[in-house]
Design an enzyme around this catalytic site. Structure first.
Site, PDB file in Angstrom:
ATOM      1  N   CYS A 289      33.143  61.375   4.725  1.00 25.64           N
ATOM      2  CA  CYS A 289      33.951  62.093   3.737  1.00 25.64           C
ATOM      3  C   CYS A 289      34.279  61.214   2.540  1.00 25.64           C
ATOM      4  CB  CYS A 289      35.226  62.615   4.373  1.00 25.64           C
ATOM      5  SG  CYS A 289      36.191  61.370   5.231  1.00 25.64           S
ATOM      6  N   HIS A 776      40.724  60.498   6.885  1.00 26.18           N
ATOM      7  CA  HIS A 776      39.895  61.493   6.202  1.00 26.18           C
ATOM      8  C   HIS A 776      40.184  61.453   4.704  1.00 26.18           C
ATOM      9  CE1 HIS A 776      37.497  65.061   5.724  1.00 26.18           C
ATOM     10  NE2 HIS A 776      38.507  65.779   5.267  1.00 26.18           N
TER      11      HIS A 776
END
Length: 816
Positions: A289, A776
């Site tokens: 990500c 994330h």
């Protein structure tokens, strides 16, 4: 095209679906195609996949496609290949050596047997797959009534509260050691295993619905436990309900809209999916990500759009024979995938009706899988080539480094980020100053924690948190430090102490202070909030803060002013070189230097033959032994593994002249510098031998990066005053996070796009988690007058952009 398979043009080796193949033929006139289909024969007994599909496309050469959840290991396939001749769509089944010319047969065989480029690189890039423990199936668990609370854990034999392991046999909670993740501990978990023989333990704090970190003391390695849910339930842990935070609490124990994960991802709010050009998502390839977020921001900038997508036909026309190894081709391909809109289309009405009927009204996630791009851009990098989470800021600099080294036309898109920093260093005793300039790409903004506006709330929260942990109760509602942006900007502009400052005015060590200002303002200003730091235990930690980042930013007052009236410059004198009195020490250093970094001209033929017997080309074996300094077949074997993909791998060895040996050997070992700057590896080697950094750089420059001659140059220039290079003073790179991207040192200097220091925010990247190596990343961008959230494949209109929780911010200059 799920029914038509894949058509590969035998002239361009590009793949097309049924709906595009006719158009390609009419446009190009190419008439010979390889038609590939994959049929599912049957489901493998005991496989975990879903229902048996009727047909499955061959996934060759196309990695810009919608992802599928079908597990290829769960089914047996039958591949079908035909040669198709247009315009009559005449088909010839393969293999066929009677009707086809030999050249066509060879090309078809090569295409069918070849692995796609990213598949060839994956074994080197992916981490070793964990194996199921031999103890998992037959593990005995004691019925001793032990129940594990959701928080407040500590080692039962000491007071440690970190790196704790739950033994899956008796429920003991004990501290670990270095063996699994590098964390500290007293090794009580290992001692317990030696006393009891209970083999498996799970790390507390890693339990999620997706699994947990399990270690086998008997097998001495991390393992998989296929029965982990049952084993945890024995101690009262329902892993399907666990979404563990660092303190061990479940998300359900935290009040709504407080969790950083919820706020940044805008959870709990129904977000409208966005489709079309510029609204294409990217598949997460396993903790990728950070790459997705950075590339979405990069390709929202017009200069990068023009450089790569605007020049796509020219880039493709002039790409090398192997475009998978060409940076510009991969950038153009990724940019086209993000901006074309071909991979971001709204669902058909019939699909929506079907979803509503099944009560599964969820947006269809289009998007691309940047597998080939990631494989190339991370090749050879020890961190980005892994499947671990990485720092988005470090990846941004890595990307800019590659852009700088791979020009695409006359316009360098990274020019928009580049700016000059003026550093003013002052000797506190003599009051004299030195002004230097360096190139930078990111403004790193410190977090002024002392300026928090809610200190009383923070103190009260900390007391309640400790009480809750001690009583094993759910933690109180999180209180986040609120920091004014003006305080962070002020902290950036304040002077900082210079460690080990050597004053050329006093010719001795002294106290020094450094102040940084902008010698130029970039077209696009990238601001990093320095949220990550190290605790007293050297464990990376993240400052959980809220900063009121402005939509409009004016940093004109940070413009550099240069040498001011009344200021006196520090003399341009280099620090003295400390040379040992014993000449034998110098001789030993030279011998060590030659042994470590100079390759002998005589090649150990016995090592060459050992490698050749393994099946490697003879010339490659000779180069491996040569470039590793005759240190043996094992060391040479490692060189072969690292260089076997290079195009000149098997070409004859060309031995350089003696004066070039050092630099050539070092380059073969990977010591490659940028522009005219000496390779950082060589500089570090000389510094490790006791010499100053500026002397090391000066010596390497004077000897064309020849390691042996550089050391001899230092010994023959005990007083380098007369030959000192004023430009060396600009090489101060201490505490410089951008050390891998250096200023151009050519006569024209770096290309700078200077202008006013007024900016407007257009994007930011946020991080969720406690470390850059976990958690994330999500990107928010302002497009067409509204904010859009890019969360991997999910692209939606943002309702509550969390601008105060960002990690990296992107501003563009406001025209005068």
């Amino acid at each position: 095209d799920s029914e038509g398979g894949l058509y590969v043009c035998m002239n361009t080796f590009l793949g097309f679906g049924r709906e595009h193949i006719e158009r390609h033929y009419r446009k190009t006139g190419q008439c010979v195609y390889l038609h590939l289909k994959r049929h599912v024969v049957q489901k493998v007994p005991g496989a975990s996949g879903g229902a048996l599909p009727k047909r499955r496309n061959a996934k060759l050469f196309l990695d810009l496609e919608i992802s599928s959840d079908l597990n290829s290991d769960d089914f047996e396939y039958e591949d079908e290949a035909k040669l198709v001749i247009f315009p009559d769509h005449y088909e010839i089944s393969l293999p066929n050596i009677e009707e086809l010319p030999a050249l066509v047969t060879i090309a078809c065989d090569a295409l069918l047997s070849a692995k796609s480029p990213y598949r060839k690189q994956e074994p080197d890039s992916w981490e070793e797959e964990l194996q199921a423990s031999k103890h998992a199936k037959t593990l005995v668990q004691l019925d001793n009534g032990v129940r594990i609370p959701p928080s407040g854990w500590k080692c039962s034999k000491c007071d440690l509260r970190e790196n704790l392991w739950l033994n899956l046999t008796d429920g003991s909670v004990l501290c670990g050691k270095w063996f699994f993740d590098g964390s500290g501990g007293n090794g009580h978990a290992m001692e317990h295993y030696k006393e009891t023989g209970y083999p498996l333990a799970v790390k507390l704090g890693t339990i999620t619905p997706d699994g947990a970190d399990v270690y086998s003391f008997d097998e001495e390695e991390p393992v998989l436990d296929p029965h982990i849910a049952k084993h945890l339930a024995h101690f009262g842990i329902d892993m399907l309900q666990m979404q563990v935070t660092e303190n061990g609490l479940r998300d359900n124990d935290i009040k709504p809209r407080v969790s950083e994960w919820e706020v940044i991802q805008e959870a709990g709010v129904k977000l409208k999916p966005m489709y079309g050009p510029g609204y294409t998502g990217m598949k997460n390839l396993g903790n990728s990500c950070y790459l997705n977020a950075v590339m979405q921001a990069i390709f929202s900038i017009p200069e990068f759009q023009r450089a790569y997508v605007g020049n796509l036909p020219r880039i493709f026309d002039y790409s090398p024979l192997d475009p998978t190894q060409d940076f510009n081709t991969q950038m153009a391909k990724l940019g086209h995938g993000l901006l074309s809109g071909q991979y971001s289309k709204p669902p058909m009405k019939s699909e929506l009706i079907e979803q509503v009927m099944k009560e599964e009204h969820k947006p269809q996630h289009n998007g691309i899988s940047p597998r080939m791009f990631k494989a190339f851009i991370s090749k050879g990098h020890p961190e980005f080539s892994s499947n671990r989470q990485q720092d988005a800021q470090e990846f941004f600099l890595h990307l800019i480094n590659l852009v700088e080294r791979n020009p695409v036309g006359s316009e360098n898109p990274s020019d928009v980020f580049r700016f000059l920093v003026e550093e003013r260093t002052q000797c506190c005793q003599s009051r004299k100053v030195r002004y230097t300039e360096r190139v930078d790409y990111i403004m790193q903004l410190p977090v002024a924690m002392e300026a928090a506006t809610n200190k009383d709330e923070l103190i009260a929260y900390e007391l309640k948190r400790r009480e809750a942990e001690a009583a094993r109760r759910p933690l109180p509602e999180l209180v986040r430090a609120k920091i004014p942006f003006s305080a962070c900007l002020q902290a950036f502009s304040e002077p900082s102490n210079v460690e080990d400052f050597w004053s050329s005015a006093l010719q001795a060590k002294s106290a020094g202070v450094k102040t940084s200002r902008f010698a130029s303002f970039p077209e696009y200003l990238v601001v990093q909030i320095k949220k990550f730091t190290f605790g007293l235990d050297w464990i990376p930690k993240k400052l959980d803060v809220s900063i009121d980042m402005p939509d409009f930013l004016d940093i004109s007052h940070l413009r550099a002013r240069g040498l001011q009236p009344g200021e006196e410059e520090l003399p341009d004198i280099a620090p003295p070189i400390v040379i040992p009195d014993d000449p034998k020490v110098n001789e030993i250093r030279l011998l060590y230097f030659r042994r470590s970094f100079l390759v002998a001209l005589d090649i150990d033929e016995s090592s060459v033959m050992q490698l050749a017997e393994m099946g490697f080309p003879l010339e490659a074996c000779r180069k491996a032994v040569y470039y590793t300094g005759n240190l043996g077949a094992e060391v040479a074997f490692n060189w072969i593994i690292a260089h076997m993909e290079e195009p000149d791998f098997a070409e004859p060895l060309v031995i350089p002249a003696f004066g070039e040996v050092a630099s050539s050997g070092a380059a073969a070992l990977g010591a490659v510098g940028l522009d005219n700057q000496p390779p950082e590896e060589m500089v570090a080697i000389i510094i490790s031998m006791g010499f100053q950094r500026n002397i090391a750089i000066q010596a390497l420059k004077a000897t064309n990066n020849n390691l042996e001659r550089a050391l001899e140059w230092i010994f023959s220039h005990p007083d380098p005053e007369e030959e000192s290079d004023p430009s060396l003073d600009t090489m101060d790179m201490e505490n410089n996070a951008n050390a891998n991207i250096l200023a151009e040192t050519g006569s024209e200097g770096p290309r700078i796009k200077d202008g006013p220091g007024r900016y407007e925010l257009f994007g930011f990247i946020s991080h969720m988690g406690t470390s850059t190596m976990s958690g994330h990343y999500v990107c928010h961008l302002r497009k067409e007058g509204r904010w859009v959230i890019y969360n991997d494949l999910r692209v939606c209109a943002s309702e509550r952009p969390p601008k105060d929780l960002g990690y990296i911010y992107f501003y563009h200059r406001i025209p005068s």
